[in-house]
Scaffold this motif. Structure first.
Motif, PDB file in Angstrom:
ATOM      1  N   ALA A  57      31.640  44.324  36.782  1.00 48.26           N
ATOM      2  CA  ALA A  57      32.710  45.330  37.162  1.00 48.26           C
ATOM      3  C   ALA A  57      33.884  45.341  36.134  1.00 48.26           C
ATOM      4  O   ALA A  57      34.429  44.204  36.113  1.00 48.26           O
ATOM      5  CB  ALA A  57      32.833  45.399  38.701  1.00 48.26           C
ATOM      6  N   PHE A  58      34.465  46.498  35.630  1.00 44.60           N
ATOM      7  CA  PHE A  58      35.629  46.293  34.927  1.00 44.60           C
ATOM      8  C   PHE A  58      36.640  47.267  35.386  1.00 44.60           C
ATOM      9  O   PHE A  58      36.439  48.661  35.502  1.00 44.60           O
ATOM     10  CB  PHE A  58      35.296  46.581  33.372  1.00 44.60           C
ATOM     11  CG  PHE A  58      34.430  45.449  32.736  1.00 44.60           C
ATOM     12  CD1 PHE A  58      34.877  44.772  32.027  1.00 44.60           C
ATOM     13  CD2 PHE A  58      33.270  45.742  32.996  1.00 44.60           C
ATOM     14  CE1 PHE A  58      34.002  43.753  31.552  1.00 44.60           C
ATOM     15  CE2 PHE A  58      32.256  44.846  32.353  1.00 44.60           C
ATOM     16  CZ  PHE A  58      32.763  43.636  31.741  1.00 44.60           C
ATOM     17  N   PRO A 116      31.188  37.323  42.783  1.00 44.47           N
ATOM     18  CA  PRO A 116      32.724  38.036  42.617  1.00 44.47           C
ATOM     19  C   PRO A 116      33.505  37.660  41.519  1.00 44.47           C
ATOM     20  O   PRO A 116      34.372  38.513  40.920  1.00 44.47           O
ATOM     21  CB  PRO A 116      33.568  37.620  43.782  1.00 44.47           C
ATOM     22  CG  PRO A 116      32.845  36.191  44.247  1.00 44.47           C
ATOM     23  CD  PRO A 116      31.367  36.226  43.836  1.00 44.47           C
ATOM     24  N   ASP A 117      33.015  36.564  40.542  1.00 44.98           N
ATOM     25  CA  ASP A 117      33.906  36.453  39.511  1.00 44.98           C
ATOM     26  C   ASP A 117      33.364  37.399  38.486  1.00 44.98           C
ATOM     27  O   ASP A 117      34.139  37.358  37.206  1.00 44.98           O
ATOM     28  CB  ASP A 117      33.667  34.851  38.952  1.00 44.98           C
ATOM     29  CG  ASP A 117      34.128  33.953  39.827  1.00 44.98           C
ATOM     30  OD1 ASP A 117      35.182  34.239  40.529  1.00 44.98           O
ATOM     31  OD2 ASP A 117      33.658  32.802  39.806  1.00 44.98           O
ATOM     32  N   HIS A 146      35.254  43.843  46.296  1.00 48.62           N
ATOM     33  CA  HIS A 146      34.925  42.360  46.511  1.00 48.62           C
ATOM     34  C   HIS A 146      33.945  42.127  47.678  1.00 48.62           C
ATOM     35  O   HIS A 146      32.983  41.493  47.478  1.00 48.62           O
ATOM     36  CB  HIS A 146      36.329  41.492  46.722  1.00 48.62           C
ATOM     37  CG  HIS A 146      35.830  39.914  46.611  1.00 48.62           C
ATOM     38  ND1 HIS A 146      35.435  39.306  47.615  1.00 48.62           N
ATOM     39  CD2 HIS A 146      36.073  39.051  45.596  1.00 48.62           C
ATOM     40  CE1 HIS A 146      35.557  37.931  47.415  1.00 48.62           C
ATOM     41  NE2 HIS A 146      35.887  37.916  46.256  1.00 48.62           N
ATOM     42  N   PRO A 147      34.067  42.685  48.848  1.00 49.52           N
ATOM     43  CA  PRO A 147      33.138  42.236  49.967  1.00 49.52           C
ATOM     44  C   PRO A 147      32.060  42.950  49.769  1.00 49.52           C
ATOM     45  O   PRO A 147      30.853  42.765  50.059  1.00 49.52           O
ATOM     46  CB  PRO A 147      34.017  42.811  51.029  1.00 49.52           C
ATOM     47  CG  PRO A 147      35.068  43.692  50.593  1.00 49.52           C
ATOM     48  CD  PRO A 147      35.512  43.374  49.509  1.00 49.52           C
ATOM     49  N   MET A 185      42.141  39.616  39.562  1.00 54.12           N
ATOM     50  CA  MET A 185      40.957  39.726  38.755  1.00 54.12           C
ATOM     51  C   MET A 185      40.907  38.909  37.730  1.00 54.12           C
ATOM     52  O   MET A 185      41.761  38.547  36.874  1.00 54.12           O
ATOM     53  CB  MET A 185      40.873  41.383  38.294  1.00 54.12           C
ATOM     54  CG  MET A 185      40.801  42.427  39.317  1.00 54.12           C
ATOM     55  SD  MET A 185      40.496  44.084  38.824  1.00 54.12           S
ATOM     56  CE  MET A 185      42.121  44.361  38.334  1.00 54.12           C
ATOM     57  N   ALA A 186      39.596  38.596  37.231  1.00 55.31           N
ATOM     58  CA  ALA A 186      39.431  37.816  36.124  1.00 55.31           C
ATOM     59  C   ALA A 186      39.622  38.531  34.789  1.00 55.31           C
ATOM     60  O   ALA A 186      39.612  39.655  34.661  1.00 55.31           O
ATOM     61  CB  ALA A 186      38.208  36.966  36.249  1.00 55.31           C
TER      62      ALA A 186
END
Length: 405
Positions: free
Chosen positions: A17-18, A39-40, A29-30, A1-2
């Motif tokens: 999203a957190f 997705p980032d 993700h999907p 996760m970023a």
């Protein structure tokens, strides 16, 4: 996760999203990529990370926040609300399977709450529902608020003054004039609006307050009770202490939602809500203060009128003296008007005979005794509020035909 701190946004994103754990992020993700979203925008850090990140970037339209690491989910969601823009749709995740927490989150404006472990199917359905909610909200904003619905708030300056009886009769009169009318009784534990028509209120109001955004025509068909073809009552008799106070803004949302489905909304507001839930006043086109000619009522009228002027300066305000003649006036009428700096718009006489007859039959006074002085006073109040002196004179109105005899 970023990491959210590594991303800077120049414009409002569709979502962010957190998430607290890697497995939930992998399931999400999907679902995200399927919708063509970035997705980032899936970050680590849960609700605490969301609060920190949103202090330095525009708030997305849709937020997914994880409460798994939160020691006080309610407080953390309030902190999130402080940095969110109005209208943001929030989907909460967590490990605590608790009905009370679920209800509190919905009261606070959260769209939905999912309990871990997550599945792709459940998460997909929740994201689609949230996306639809964003679409509906944008559509409503484009259309603008409905302005032709009359929204009348009635409040008694003290208990037992007869405000609920006045409200029930006003609502019945509106319905009898062919107006599609809603009577909203905000006394969550001791409301009498349905009882005055010999009906059980159900739990429509408690369901509506759980999520006022979901109040629509279909919901109302199931939630209201109808003593008249044109009159719908939304109320409840919640167990004492068994229902939380409405969330901030929930009452305004609910009254506005009713205004989209009815020609007229009449709201019975217990005076104890006036300080903590000023939002219900903000929706009002008209406010009726119900009083008597006692010294205590004069004092409380002054305070209520000042409060209303501050919170709802654009609403038309009326003062109705109720149960006149039941006991001698403590304050002379002229002195009363001078002290509150407002005229008494209508005086409703005390008529124990008409009141008892209506109560025994489970109907309102205006239906049981339409030619009585008390019914005539209610009709005068209706004409004053609507600025329509022809109400009650129409040949199509059963009430009007009786008055014409």
């Amino acid at each position: 996760m970023a990491s959210a701190s590594a991303v800077k946004l120049d414009q409002r994103e569709t979502y962010a999203a957190f998430i607290c754990d890697e497995l939930s992020s992998q399931i999400l993700h999907p679902v995200i990529t399927e919708r063509g979203w970035d997705p980032d925008m899936i970050f680590s850090g849960g609700v605490a990370g969301a609060v920190r990140a949103l202090g330095g970037m525009p708030c997305p339209e849709f937020l997914i926040v994880d409460l798994s690491d939160s020691e006080d989910p309610r407080a953390d969601m309030q902190s999130l609300a402080d940095v969110c823009e109005p209208g943001t749709v929030v989907l909460a995740l967590g490990t605590l399977n608790d009905v009370t927490l679920y209800r509190d989150l919905l009261h606070a404006g959260v769209h939905d709450y999912l309990v871990k472990p997550l599945t792709a199917e459940v998460l997909h359905s929740a994201v689609v529902a949230a996306e639809n909610a964003i679409f509906v909200e944008e559509e409503v904003e484009e259309q603008g608020p409905k302005t032709d619905a009359r929204q009348i708030v009635c409040v008694g300056v003290r208990g037992g003054i007869g405000a609920s009886t006045l409200v029930a009769n006003m609502a019945w009169l509106f319905a009898d004039q062919g107006k599609k009318t809603a009577l909203l009784d905000l006394d969550l534990f001791f409301g009498t609006s349905a009882m005055q028509f010999d009906l059980e209120p159900g739990r429509g109001l408690s369901d509506a307050l759980d999520n006022p955004r979901r109040v629509d025509g279909l919901f109302l068909e199931r939630a209201v009770v109808k003593p008249h073809e044109k009159l719908s009552i939304l109320g409840c008799e919640a167990p004492i202490g068994g229902m939380s106070d409405p969330a901030d803004g929930a009452l305004e949302q609910l009254v506005d939602a009713l205004g989209e489905n009815f020609d007229c909304v009449v709201v019975d507001v217990p005076r104890q809500l006036m300080g903590s839930h000023v939002d219900v006043l903000k929706s009002a086109t008209d406010i009726i203060v119900v009083t008597d000619f006692s010294l205590t009522s004069a004092r409380d009228c002054i305070r209520l009128l000042a409060h209303i002027k501050q919170i709802a300066p654009s609403a038309d305000v009326y003062v109705a003296a109720n149960k006149v003649g039941m006991v001698p006036n403590e304050v002379d009428e002229k002195d009363f008007e001078n002290s509150i700096e407002h005229a008494v718009d209508v005086k409703v006489p005390f008529d124990v005979k008409a009141m008892m007859a209506a109560t025994q039959k489970g109907v309102v006074i205006c239906e049981e005794a339409p030619r009585s002085k008390i019914s005539d006073a209610y009709l005068t109040l209706l004409r004053t509020v609507t600025s329509d002196d022809t109400i009650g004179d129409s040949k199509k109105s059963w009430f009007g035909k009786l008055l014409g005899k």
